[in-house]
Design an enzyme around this catalytic site. Structure first.
Site, short mmCIF file in Angstrom:
data_model
loop_
_atom_site.label_atom_id
_atom_site.label_comp_id
_atom_site.label_asym_id
_atom_site.label_seq_id
_atom_site.Cartn_x
_atom_site.Cartn_y
_atom_site.Cartn_z
N GLU A 189 22.75 -18.79 28.02
CA GLU A 189 22.46 -20.15 28.49
C GLU A 189 22.14 -21.01 27.28
O GLU A 189 21.49 -20.54 26.32
CB GLU A 189 21.27 -20.15 29.46
CG GLU A 189 20.90 -21.57 29.88
CD GLU A 189 19.93 -21.64 31.06
OE1 GLU A 189 19.19 -20.68 31.29
OE2 GLU A 189 19.94 -22.68 31.75
N CYS B 258 19.70 -22.38 34.78
CA CYS B 258 19.53 -23.67 35.46
C CYS B 258 20.43 -24.77 34.90
O CYS B 258 20.63 -25.79 35.56
CB CYS B 258 18.08 -24.11 35.36
SG CYS B 258 16.96 -23.05 36.25
N ASN C 251 23.27 -20.86 40.77
CA ASN C 251 22.47 -20.01 39.88
C ASN C 251 21.27 -19.43 40.63
O ASN C 251 21.32 -18.31 41.11
CB ASN C 251 22.01 -20.82 38.67
CG ASN C 251 20.95 -20.11 37.86
OD1 ASN C 251 21.11 -18.93 37.56
ND2 ASN C 251 19.85 -20.78 37.54
N GLU C 252 20.24 -20.25 40.74
CA GLU C 252 18.97 -19.72 41.27
C GLU C 252 18.61 -20.53 42.51
O GLU C 252 17.51 -21.05 42.62
CB GLU C 252 17.92 -19.89 40.18
CG GLU C 252 16.78 -18.94 40.24
CD GLU C 252 15.89 -19.07 39.01
OE1 GLU C 252 15.41 -20.19 38.74
OE2 GLU C 252 15.66 -18.07 38.33
#
Ligand code: AHR
Length: 657
Positions: free
Chosen positions: A49, A247, A378-379
């Site tokens: 990331e 994120c 993603n989350e």
């Protein structure tokens, strides 16, 4: 001299006697018969990331920050020096930003020089510019003469004290926008150099894309990636490369989500975006953190190929980061997002006659990248995610039934959102569910049995982000110390023992710039010149380099070794090398003697023992020394049962043919 040696031998034997007096003995049965559980080649991978200057200022080797004046404050990173200070603009020169709104990368600098002796333009790099003595650096810029008689651009690299390290004069000729190039060969190694530009002559010019790259990049690619950092990834032999996050995939707002299509083509045309992590934490604000996308999706697929890792791109599911705005795309407006996913598969795998396959081929890779996985969101958590996931899943599998989809279970490894996500994803026959856990070292050792009772008929698990936190989650004092690494090793024996359900795993985050980070701990730390591997990195590397092909059973009194007497173990066979690899973690402050009792397997006599340990649980590696790294010992073992010493607080890999 002789007496000295005698005393030393005496001391040593006393120490050995002392430690063996403390050593408790255990027997582990190693059953070589098949478990029918394959270790997937994807078992140990990499999570990338752009956080902590991982891409810009990190692995993407560009050394000039804000090279084309595209930051929201277009002069961020740049400084003008007017050596005559009174009425500086009129005495020397000045710079204004012009914009061409028909372009994606629209800004350029208009520089007006009145007195060339007095005007200097300076770039500070990413917390300085790292230069290695006698290495070669490609310097370049685009320039258009507007009026006057500016005949040369003089570029210099200066050290922290303003002393010149290397200078190149570049003659300006021709009309219209032209590209200019030169090569610097610094006479000294400097960690925090700056670039200074002066001019010969007076007049008006336009400048853009002022760029500086080491020539010695990974695979020598022009405008490529930092070699020492990629080498560390390569050495891990990763099974997959997850990209671009994290994120950052989601963005603080939908407008700020990661859009892969904007990261293709000529780097000079790629649209900049503020990095989500620039304002991630009040204690580590980084307003000068942007994404140039010099490391874009093409370069990402190329890197995966270089590393021999399966590409695992993660895309926005139409939900901005739920820790930020949580903005949602209406279901009826989700189509462009879904189309992005379909087009990405075509970009990676389509032949050169397809729209996106053609773009890939034109960028230099006619052969497909053979992508097999894609992540949706993603989350994310809650109903909003499940509703959107369903739409993606249907569209992707209708067109590409063989692509495996990664779905998410939110930011925590338990609790309401996690339970809800798993329940719904199971109903939907999801293929692989991503779990994230950032927790204390104690949590990791206690959870070595986490997957022992997971449902074998449900989705597979991707342990997609995890790291033990020495102080607390996102605490700025977290350290990559031996205690965290050891607890991760203990936990990872549990991942490996459950390789039938856990098929992908990755530590997170990956990289951190020592002066530009937002989140700690991280797997690999770097500054402008060097990088070092943390103990956590060596744990990952040892698991990945010794992943084998088939799980075999290692047990104590018929039970998996998952923390009793502070011992943890897993074992695999490598069908290709005809080798057995046993991983044992001892989290006790006492050495242990383990008798290995092989059954249904014939072992050779050569034992390789790889030991990873440290003097103290609080020990760390740093730029000066990597004290915590694997040490290898070879010995001969007798047929049948054999004993090995497992030092206190250590992770040991045993390899036997
Ligand atoms: O790894 C850092 C962040 O932690 C990731 O971006 C996010 O997915 C998680 O919350």
């Amino acid at each position: 001299m002789k007496t000295k040696n005698k005393i030393f031998t005496l001391l040593l034997s006393t120490c050995v006697a002392f430690s063996s007096a403390q050593t408790s003995k255990f027997t582990f049965d190693l059953d070589g018969s098949t478990t029918n559980i394959k270790i997937q080649p994807t078992m140990y991978g990499i999570f990338f990331e752009d956080i902590n200057f991982a891409a810009d200022g990190g692995i993407y080797a560009e050394l000039i920050k804000n090279r084309s004046f595209e930051f929201d404050e277009p002069l961020m990173g740049w400084k003008q020096q007017n050596t005559k200070t009174l009425s500086p603009n009129l005495n020397s020169g000045f710079l204004t930003i012009y914009s061409d709104n028909s372009k994606t990368n629209k800004n350029y600098a208009r520089i007006t020089i009145y007195n060339d002796k007095n005007y200097i333009l300076e770039n500070e790099g990413f917390r300085g510019i790292g230069l290695h003595q006698n290495s070669r650096y490609d310097f370049g810029f685009d320039l258009e003469k507007v009026s006057g008689n500016i005949s040369a651009v003089n570029a210099s690299l200066i050290d922290e004290n303003g002393k010149i390290i290397s200078t190149v004069p570049i003659l300006i000729k021709g009309k219209g926008w032209q590209k200019y190039n030169a090569v610097f060969t610094p006479s000294r190694t400097v960690e925090k150099a700056k670039l200074q530009i002066t001019f010969t002559g007076n007049g008006v010019i336009n400048m853009d894309m002022i760029s500086l790259f080491p020539q010695d990049t990974w695979k020598g690619r022009k405008g490529g990636l930092r070699k020492d950092l990629v080498q560390k990834l390569y050495d891990m032999q990763p099974g997959f490369l997850r990209f671009p996050g994290g994120c950052i995939v989601e963005g603080r707002t939908l407008a700020e989500r990661y859009q892969w299509k904007k990261t293709l083509g000529n780097v000079a045309d790629r649209e900049y975006l503020i990095n989500k992590w620039s304002s991630g934490f009040a204690h580590r604000l980084t307003p000068d953190y942007y994404q140039s996308f010099g490391l874009g999706f093409y370069e990402y697929f190329q890197l995966s190929e270089d590393l021999g890792a399966e590409p695992l791109p993660i895309l926005s599911s139409g939900m901005a980061c739920q820790f930020n705005t949580g903005e949602l795309v209406h279901l009826e407006e989700l189509n462009p997002y879904v189309q992005d996913a379909l087009d990405l598969i075509e970009f990676a795998n389509g032949d050169s006659n397809t729209k996106w396959g053609k773009i890939r081929a034109e960028m230099g890779h006619p052969k497909p990248f053979n992508m097999k996985y894609i992540g949706v969101g993603n989350e994310q958590w809650g109903e909003d995610y499940i509703e959107r996931y369903k739409i993606f899943e249907k569209a992707i599998h209708t067109k590409y039934p063989d692509i495996k989809i990664i779905s998410g279970s939110g930011p925590s490894p338990d609790g309401e959102f996690f339970e809800y996500g798993w329940k719904e994803l199971k109903k939907l026959n999801a293929q692989i569910v991503d779990e994230h856990y950032y927790n204390s070292p104690e949590w990791f050792t206690k959870n070595a049995g986490r997957y022992d009772d997971y449902d074998r008929s449900g989705p597979k698990v991707f342990a997609g982000e995890y790291a033990a936190q020495s102080v607390g989650v996102v605490k700025p004092d977290n350290k990559n110390n031996w205690q965290t690494a050891l607890s991760e090793a203990a936990f990872m024996t549990g991942l490996e023992r459950n390789a039938d359900v856990v098929t992908m795993t990755s530590y997170a985050p990956l990289f951190a710039h020592a002066d530009g980070w937002q989140w700690t701990p991280d797997l690999i730390w770097f500054n402008n010149l060097q990088s070092y591997a943390t103990p956590n990195y060596y744990v990952q590397k040892l698991f990945s380099n010794n992943k084998g092909t088939d799980l075999i059973k290692i047990s104590e009194n018929g039970n998996p070794v998952k923390g009793q007497n502070q011992l943890f173990a897993s074992a695999v066979k490598d069908g290709k090398n005809n080798e057995v690899m046993i991983k044992i973690v001892n989290t006790d402050s006492q050495e242990k003697s383990i008798e290995i009792n092989p059954k249904n397997i014939k072992l050779g006599s050569k034992l390789t023992k790889i030991i990873l340990t440290a003097s103290q649980l609080s020990a760390e590696n740093n730029f000066q020394t990597e004290n915590i790294k694997p040490l290898e010992e070879n010995s001969v073992i007798k047929k049948g049962k054999f004993s090995v010493q497992i030092p206190s607080n250590s992770f040991v890999v045993l390899k036997i043919k």
